[in-house]
Design a protein around this motif. Sequence first.
Motif, PDB file in Angstrom:
ATOM      1  N   ALA A   1       7.015   9.734 -24.085  1.00 36.20           N
ATOM      2  CA  ALA A   1       8.306  10.378 -24.279  1.00 36.20           C
ATOM      3  C   ALA A   1       9.012  10.560 -22.941  1.00 36.20           C
ATOM      4  O   ALA A   1       8.556  10.090 -21.901  1.00 36.20           O
ATOM      5  CB  ALA A   1       8.120  11.709 -24.996  1.00 36.20           C
ATOM      6  N   SER A   2      10.105  11.270 -22.975  1.00 36.14           N
ATOM      7  CA  SER A   2      10.923  11.454 -21.787  1.00 36.14           C
ATOM      8  C   SER A   2      10.498  12.711 -21.026  1.00 36.14           C
ATOM      9  O   SER A   2       9.635  13.472 -21.474  1.00 36.14           O
ATOM     10  CB  SER A   2      12.396  11.552 -22.186  1.00 36.14           C
ATOM     11  OG  SER A   2      13.234  11.522 -21.051  1.00 36.14           O
ATOM     12  N   GLN A   3      11.087  12.902 -19.889  1.00 30.15           N
ATOM     13  CA  GLN A   3      10.850  14.094 -19.068  1.00 30.15           C
ATOM     14  C   GLN A   3      12.137  14.456 -18.347  1.00 30.15           C
ATOM     15  O   GLN A   3      12.807  13.602 -17.768  1.00 30.15           O
ATOM     16  CB  GLN A   3       9.736  13.852 -18.048  1.00 30.15           C
ATOM     17  CG  GLN A   3       9.388  15.085 -17.210  1.00 30.15           C
ATOM     18  CD  GLN A   3       8.366  14.805 -16.109  1.00 30.15           C
ATOM     19  OE1 GLN A   3       8.202  13.659 -15.688  1.00 30.15           O
ATOM     20  NE2 GLN A   3       7.675  15.825 -15.655  1.00 30.15           N
ATOM     21  N   TYR A   4      12.474  15.726 -18.402  1.00 27.27           N
ATOM     22  CA  TYR A   4      13.673  16.227 -17.720  1.00 27.27           C
ATOM     23  C   TYR A   4      13.343  16.569 -16.273  1.00 27.27           C
ATOM     24  O   TYR A   4      12.243  17.027 -15.961  1.00 27.27           O
ATOM     25  CB  TYR A   4      14.200  17.449 -18.474  1.00 27.27           C
ATOM     26  CG  TYR A   4      15.268  18.234 -17.753  1.00 27.27           C
ATOM     27  CD1 TYR A   4      16.496  17.659 -17.424  1.00 27.27           C
ATOM     28  CD2 TYR A   4      15.063  19.563 -17.404  1.00 27.27           C
ATOM     29  CE1 TYR A   4      17.472  18.390 -16.771  1.00 27.27           C
ATOM     30  CE2 TYR A   4      16.042  20.303 -16.760  1.00 27.27           C
ATOM     31  CZ  TYR A   4      17.242  19.708 -16.434  1.00 27.27           C
ATOM     32  OH  TYR A   4      18.216  20.421 -15.777  1.00 27.27           O
ATOM     33  N   TYR A   5      14.295  16.383 -15.397  1.00 26.11           N
ATOM     34  CA  TYR A   5      14.066  16.573 -13.963  1.00 26.11           C
ATOM     35  C   TYR A   5      13.696  18.012 -13.619  1.00 26.11           C
ATOM     36  O   TYR A   5      12.785  18.253 -12.836  1.00 26.11           O
ATOM     37  CB  TYR A   5      15.325  16.190 -13.187  1.00 26.11           C
ATOM     38  CG  TYR A   5      15.804  14.796 -13.455  1.00 26.11           C
ATOM     39  CD1 TYR A   5      15.216  13.702 -12.826  1.00 26.11           C
ATOM     40  CD2 TYR A   5      16.833  14.545 -14.364  1.00 26.11           C
ATOM     41  CE1 TYR A   5      15.652  12.412 -13.071  1.00 26.11           C
ATOM     42  CE2 TYR A   5      17.268  13.262 -14.616  1.00 26.11           C
ATOM     43  CZ  TYR A   5      16.680  12.195 -13.974  1.00 26.11           C
ATOM     44  OH  TYR A   5      17.094  10.922 -14.231  1.00 26.11           O
ATOM     45  N   PHE A   6      14.400  18.937 -14.182  1.00 29.29           N
ATOM     46  CA  PHE A   6      14.213  20.369 -13.935  1.00 29.29           C
ATOM     47  C   PHE A   6      14.165  20.708 -12.456  1.00 29.29           C
ATOM     48  O   PHE A   6      13.293  21.437 -11.990  1.00 29.29           O
ATOM     49  CB  PHE A   6      12.971  20.916 -14.634  1.00 29.29           C
ATOM     50  CG  PHE A   6      13.183  22.340 -15.100  1.00 29.29           C
ATOM     51  CD1 PHE A   6      13.171  23.391 -14.185  1.00 29.29           C
ATOM     52  CD2 PHE A   6      13.420  22.624 -16.415  1.00 29.29           C
ATOM     53  CE1 PHE A   6      13.373  24.687 -14.591  1.00 29.29           C
ATOM     54  CE2 PHE A   6      13.636  23.919 -16.842  1.00 29.29           C
ATOM     55  CZ  PHE A   6      13.611  24.952 -15.931  1.00 29.29           C
ATOM     56  N   TYR A   7      15.109  20.162 -11.694  1.00 31.64           N
ATOM     57  CA  TYR A   7      15.350  20.677 -10.351  1.00 31.64           C
ATOM     58  C   TYR A   7      15.809  22.120 -10.510  1.00 31.64           C
ATOM     59  O   TYR A   7      16.477  22.484 -11.471  1.00 31.64           O
ATOM     60  CB  TYR A   7      16.418  19.852  -9.653  1.00 31.64           C
ATOM     61  CG  TYR A   7      17.397  19.191 -10.596  1.00 31.64           C
ATOM     62  CD1 TYR A   7      18.269  19.946 -11.375  1.00 31.64           C
ATOM     63  CD2 TYR A   7      17.435  17.816 -10.745  1.00 31.64           C
ATOM     64  CE1 TYR A   7      19.143  19.364 -12.251  1.00 31.64           C
ATOM     65  CE2 TYR A   7      18.316  17.211 -11.622  1.00 31.64           C
ATOM     66  CZ  TYR A   7      19.170  18.000 -12.377  1.00 31.64           C
ATOM     67  OH  TYR A   7      20.036  17.417 -13.273  1.00 31.64           O
ATOM     68  N   MET A   8      15.445  22.976  -9.587  1.00 28.48           N
ATOM     69  CA  MET A   8      15.785  24.389  -9.740  1.00 28.48           C
ATOM     70  C   MET A   8      17.283  24.637  -9.582  1.00 28.48           C
ATOM     71  O   MET A   8      17.855  25.518 -10.219  1.00 28.48           O
ATOM     72  CB  MET A   8      15.000  25.229  -8.730  1.00 28.48           C
ATOM     73  CG  MET A   8      13.501  25.255  -8.980  1.00 28.48           C
ATOM     74  SD  MET A   8      13.055  25.804 -10.640  1.00 28.48           S
ATOM     75  CE  MET A   8      13.677  27.471 -10.636  1.00 28.48           C
ATOM     76  N   GLU A   9      17.922  23.883  -8.702  1.00 32.44           N
ATOM     77  CA  GLU A   9      19.379  23.967  -8.551  1.00 32.44           C
ATOM     78  C   GLU A   9      20.002  22.932  -9.477  1.00 32.44           C
ATOM     79  O   GLU A   9      19.778  21.735  -9.315  1.00 32.44           O
ATOM     80  CB  GLU A   9      19.784  23.683  -7.099  1.00 32.44           C
ATOM     81  CG  GLU A   9      21.287  23.625  -6.886  1.00 32.44           C
ATOM     82  CD  GLU A   9      21.671  22.841  -5.637  1.00 32.44           C
ATOM     83  OE1 GLU A   9      22.690  23.163  -5.011  1.00 32.44           O
ATOM     84  OE2 GLU A   9      20.956  21.874  -5.302  1.00 32.44           O
ATOM     85  N   THR A  10      20.768  23.370 -10.447  1.00 33.99           N
ATOM     86  CA  THR A  10      21.391  22.425 -11.366  1.00 33.99           C
ATOM     87  C   THR A  10      22.510  21.653 -10.651  1.00 33.99           C
ATOM     88  O   THR A  10      22.847  21.927  -9.499  1.00 33.99           O
ATOM     89  CB  THR A  10      21.950  23.148 -12.598  1.00 33.99           C
ATOM     90  OG1 THR A  10      22.896  24.135 -12.171  1.00 33.99           O
ATOM     91  CG2 THR A  10      20.827  23.815 -13.382  1.00 33.99           C
TER      92      THR A  10
END
Length: 1767
Positions: free
Chosen positions: A861-870
């Motif tokens: 499946a996919s994965q979101y980046y989830f950098y802390m600063e959007t």
Amino acid sequence: MAAASDASRVERLVLALNGRRYEATADELDPSTTLLEFIRTRTPFRGPKLGCGEATQRNVPVGTGRSHAAAARTGLLRCRPLLAAPSVPASGTSSPTKFFNPRGGCGACVVLVAKYNPKTDEVTEFSASSCLTLIYSLNFCSVITTEGLGNTRDGFHAIQKRMSGFHASQCGFCTPGMCMSIFSSLVDADNSKRPQPPNGFSKLKVSEAEKAFSGNLCRCTGYRPIVDACKSFASDVDLEDLGLNIFWKKGDKKPDVGKLPSYTFGGGICTFPDFLRSEIKTLQQHLDDVNITTSKGSQYHPKLQNYTLCGGIFTFLDFLKSNLKYQRYHLNDANNIVSKDGWYHPRSIKQYYELINSTLFSECSVKVVVGNTSAGVYKDYDLYNKYIDIGEIPELSSIVRKAEGIEIGAAITISKTIEILEKASKPMSSPNGSVVFRKLADHMSKVASPFVRNTASLGGNIILAQKNPFPSDIATILLGAGSTVCIQVVGEQRHITLEEFLEQPPLDRTSLLLSIFIPHWILYSQTETSLVFQTYRAASRPLGNAISYVNSAFLGHVSFDESSSHHVLSNLHLAFGAYGTEHAIRARKVEKFLTDKLLTASTIHGAIQLLKETIVPMKGTSHPEYRISVAVGFLFSFLSVHVKVIADPGKTFSTSSDDSVDIIDVYDSPLSSRQETVSGDEYKPIGEPMKKYGVELQASGEAVYVDDIPAPKNCLHGEFIYSTRPLAFVKNITFKSSLSSQKIITVVSAKDIPNEGQNIGSMSMFGDEPLFGDPITEFAGQALGVVIAETQRYADMAAKQAVVEYDIVDLKPPILTVEQAVQNNSYFNVPAVFYPKQIGDFSMGMAEADHKILSTEVKLASQYYFYMETQTALAFPDEDNTIVVYSSSQYPELAQTVIAKCLGIPLGNVRVITRRVGGGFGGKAYRSFPVATAAALCAYKLRCPVKMYLNRNTDMIMVGSRHPMKAHYSVGFKSDGKITALHLDLLIDAGISEDLSPIIPNAVISALKKYNWGALSFDIKLCKTNNTSKSSMRAPGDTQGSLIAEAIIEHVASVLSLDANRVREMNFHTYDSLLLFYPASAGEESTYTLHSIFNRLALTSSYGHRADTVKQFNICNKWRKRGISCVPLIFNVSPRSAPGRVSVLKDGSIVVQVGGIEIGQGLWTKVQQMTAFALGQLWPEGCEGLLERVRVLQADTLNLIQSGVTGGSSSSESSCAATLQACKLLISRLNPIMNKLRLKSSTVSWDNLISQASQENVNLSASVYWVPEQGSNSYLNYGAGISEVEIDLITGAITILRSDLVYDCGMSLNPAVDLGQIEGSFIQGVGFFIYEEHQTNSDGLVVSNSTWDYKIPSVDTIPNQFNVEVLNTGYHKNRVLSSKASGEPAVVLASSVHCALREAIRAARKDFSYSTESGTSPQIFQLNVPAPMTCRGERPADAAATEQALPHLEMGLRKRFSQIRNSLSKQDVDFPENHLISFDENLRCKLLQRVRNIVEEAEGWQIRNQAMLEQLKVIRESMYRGYFMLDTFKCRAYQDNSSKADHRKCMFDRHAEVEHIINFLMPTKGSPPGTANLDVLPIVGPAKAVTEDNIDEMLTSVRDGGTIIKHQNHAPDRERFLVIIEIDGDMEEGTWSRLYSASKRCPEDGTKIIISSQSDRIARFGTTRAVKVEYLRQEEYWYFFKSLAFGSTDPEEEPRLTAMAMQMALCLNGSFVASYLVHTLCLRRDTSLYFGTADPKSCILVHIWTPYKVQAEWFEFKDYEDFEAGE
């Protein structure tokens, strides 16, 4: 009017922030302002960050039914009494009324709040989430941010210094929040009554340090160094256990606390300034003088006992300052204060009702609050202009201790409640009573995070659970504890049970929850009854900050029945919640069933069956089967403790060297780590583990990110309106009438793009992507426009009000899956230069193979980046038609190009600046362009600055993610494990545009090539779908390719029953094969280090010994299983060209500019070191003295061009190479000057050198453009990782016990930086492989769009022991100072966790699966990515619970069998242990083809019955794997005087039954299943047995669809049924004939009446106990039959009839059985033959419906009382 009936509006806000006094009037400050917004917009402090964002789905399509927003608008008409949410929601139930608001979930905004009580002269401190805390709730409070701890001017705090010294900050965005959480823990510990710690330490314990920041998220570091930094303050820490740091070096004899930055006991910070304390005292004195009685206010913190009335103080402060008479405002006065917007403090219940009953307070813009943490759970759909804070009503904040229990005010915080319960549990004389309070407190400590529990109220949590389907842990455990509540309904108070309260209609504004009463449950010591109380939760994170999938609490009294030696339960409370229910419930039927019964295995089984009928998740609930299974597991765990013969699932056993067994708890194991690095001396300071450049600025909050740049006064803010439909015309966009809509200044859309410009939002070398969907939106999440407002909050809220009208006329259906893309031939082209090359001849390789695996599927499946600063951008229009854009981007150069194209202006008119980025991981490269471009377009149009800071929800929906993939592999291999050929069919979902997707196929194959496959072929399709564009994310393609490779290796090992590591090493490359597979990057033979790394890792990690220990552990433990796995790494790195400029200023200062962006990877640090090293030869004191003079500048596209993209792990070395080249150029210019000066003096200072060079007009600025040399533009990185995991078979929860990594970094430029990169990327990989579920709805819109339902790893999910070794493998002449990349490759090593998990599951399957006799191996299965606890379909918890509920029967079986065999041995009879099912390959193939045809036809039809199609697919897949068993049933019968050679074999063929059921599924050729209104092939049994007297009535009833059908409660509109006739007793042959004939005549409605295809034989033989087939019950698409009883006067025919009955039932149930094994015993007694277990009164039949689902059923024989029980 009396003072008690008056209420005051807060006219002025006063608070201290970092010791400074701030004051604002009510007219200046919106009451909805949060503390975070106040700090960031009205003060110079920027430490607290907004990391988790605001709202969820916003715009609503027209014509799709009642919208979310519409529902909210309706709900907004009512005030919400006491809304406070203590729990941090995650992926819970999904229902039309549930919307989670992602705030308070990341910890980036944590601050310390201090409150002062003038009566006790005490200050109480606690951490709080500033994004949830409303500013007006902090009147006369003190707030400390990380800048208040320390800063550049005043000096840094010990926390900040230690965070720096332990290398605990990378991008730095989360670091301020981490520092504040740690500081709060230190202050709280130091305020405790524990013994004084040694100097330099806090009272904090190591165990507390590991939990101090459990609610804080970090995407960069992997948490390990943060834990070390926090543990360094603990009084019980062993300093030698701490990881790599700058304070002492490895090998130092004894680390000394004196080397650490000094810590002042108590924190060393004045948390409450004297001026504010004095002011409050003065005000209090004045209040006392005028006899103003102050009430006890809201208890915001666990230790705050008495509070002043804030509202009274504030209004009296106004009086003191203005010398005006103290005002009281009459509520009934038309001109009174309630007509104004603002914040209100009712000081009594009466005042509250006067407020809400006033005419003006009936408006829809009023919100009732205590802690406002409900805003972190359910989003606000609109702005509020009035707030009523009820926290200061005395009845809501009181604590009353009674003999019967404790009554806790509803406004008491959860943290305070925990403290109350812990305190109350200690002095109680009854240990049974204390356990309830103690366990409640312990469970509550796992709810939410500390900084949320500190402000969330207990009653608010209960109210949320009562008004919404909120999966509250607290409601469930209080329900289980028998709690009651007190509610105020207008003029009366009512005391009701919590159960009654939860079942009431949602409270309206006329009702208030006042208190919760928790009984003591104390038992007198002289009674023989004991109290048991247990609470359970299944959540994705052990320490909280995640909502439960299921929670439960069980309470009861246990007594021992001496006559039976069994326990008995009474007074039961069995509470369940969060499983997909409106609210927590008590399982009343189960309680009644268990009460006063002997606790035996059969009793537990009955309770479980009842519970399954009780726990029914609502429609739309995610993972319903999982939730039911876990609920069953919890009950089984609770009950099994009291049944002697059942092992306790809650215990884990570990075998020691002497084979003793010890109970352990892996969740309480302390975190530990080991880091091995080698510092190089050759290129100092290169190779030194120096701290990160500017890390103290990050810790103090002074590091400036884009959103930290002070916005001008005229700056506006923007937020996207995005599509919720995947492919549609956008006809119109309107806005609902609301307060938020009034804040809209304008909306910018495609029509506002200049005529010279283009509708472009992103571009790559492969293609462009539009900025706005105009006139067609091509995917859900596409931007449609930008709402402009005065603040970011207003813009966010206003964008929610958008209503988008869509039209899909003349449009084709959207393509949302790769399968649909294949059907529609929708692909992107992959240029030949990027398409990987195949190797060898696949056909020839397969011909050489001894074994083959064909077309096995793996899904990733996919994965979101989830950098802390959007995503963030700030755009300034400048003179002469130019624009300046500050963008959080990894690729400013291309952002400049996209902006210029959109605006239609030259590149030179666009300036893009990036200083630092708060995390990127690839998501800030191409996916940052739309935000920067949109901000630039808005600023260009409006001619004023515009900032866009996407909230987390919008970011997750719009930005995109990692590429999902679906692979099918076919592999050939030898018997020794050597693989000869591999073919891979790969489908990659690229989304709507190319982005960088065409490079992904090559990356996948590159990672796959880490093994020598012999011949390698592949067919890769890059699918174009109507989804958000997928882009590169850390190790793009390599991550997926490596997992596919490991899945193949482990599959081969399973088939051959070999150790997977043996197969891995068997297929490692030789150097020759490495050259074949990696011709451009293999390098010299000496650089191929994988073999030595793999061997070293196995040795240093004790892999062999641990593998043996794991096997022994799995033997000893039924309910927990462990797995261990080792994976290799080969990662191809390709450095890119890079610019660099080094300039020396007149004073000797050095400024450096490079193309690379600092995103947390330590690029600036390495550049600083490289500069000092290169210029150090001109520095007389040594190069390290230059470090402090070097400053690295931000990226500026008009200052340094051709910067390129920062990514691929090579930007640091490319930037360092450019810096080195520029320094060499400078040195060449300075050397002549140096030589001249040395003629005059032997020592030349740096300052003199630069001064002289400046006088001689030497160019002191050197610019270069570094280009990799031929032969060095690609190289390989090597590494290996071992991970050991443990899974809980009840909940599916995984614990990573240990991970060991060895990584070849060449000669590391900075071992500390590289170590941090390796650890961080590994933990991010763990998230991809295990935890992070990236989910979309049916339109492709991302629904896992917040911190609540998208769970990245947290500190409680990292390995308990994490060991990393960074190797120094010597000189690599083609590398930059022999260094190698480190940022991305270690992501791949996280696949070791996934593989270890597969091994653990394999061990469980081995225990719980019995299908190997049928040719099916439980060891062969696929585990998709990710593999979270909810998706572990192989987890046999539910089935295991049932199977384990019968251990006494299993024991009796062995005992009875031994007795029987002994008795028969005298008669020379060969007695088999069981009757096995043989395998008929021809029949399997025939039926496989038949079912395959059915499925293929069914997929082409528009079948209304999706369930049947899915069932057919299950059948097909099981047959593919060889699990499908339709064959002959072989039995053996034994007669009197029989011998070994004389026994008979009776066979029964099932061909006829199989053909019949398939024909029933396919009523006519060419018609799909289910077209005759047949939902799930129901099996209907009669209401009573067929006898001679009622046969005519029964047959008529069957034909007419009468009583039989009605009896089973089937839908009356069903057209076709399958009926089984139940027969019992003796029947004449004529009756049998009539029955048989009737079964052959189908009624007009098409109902099938089945007895058996062999009914004539039954009639011929006659029966005394004929075949009995009871009702087959439908459940979860699996059909279980309760019982089969058999008997006959003819022992020869008995086995035949038995087999026929079982096979008839198995055939007719409509869910073809994968395989089954019946454990039976044959007992010769008289002339009868009986099948049963050790207990002759019962028969156990074990069905294995799939290789990993087991169901056991039994029934009782009534006629054989003379048999003894098996035990």
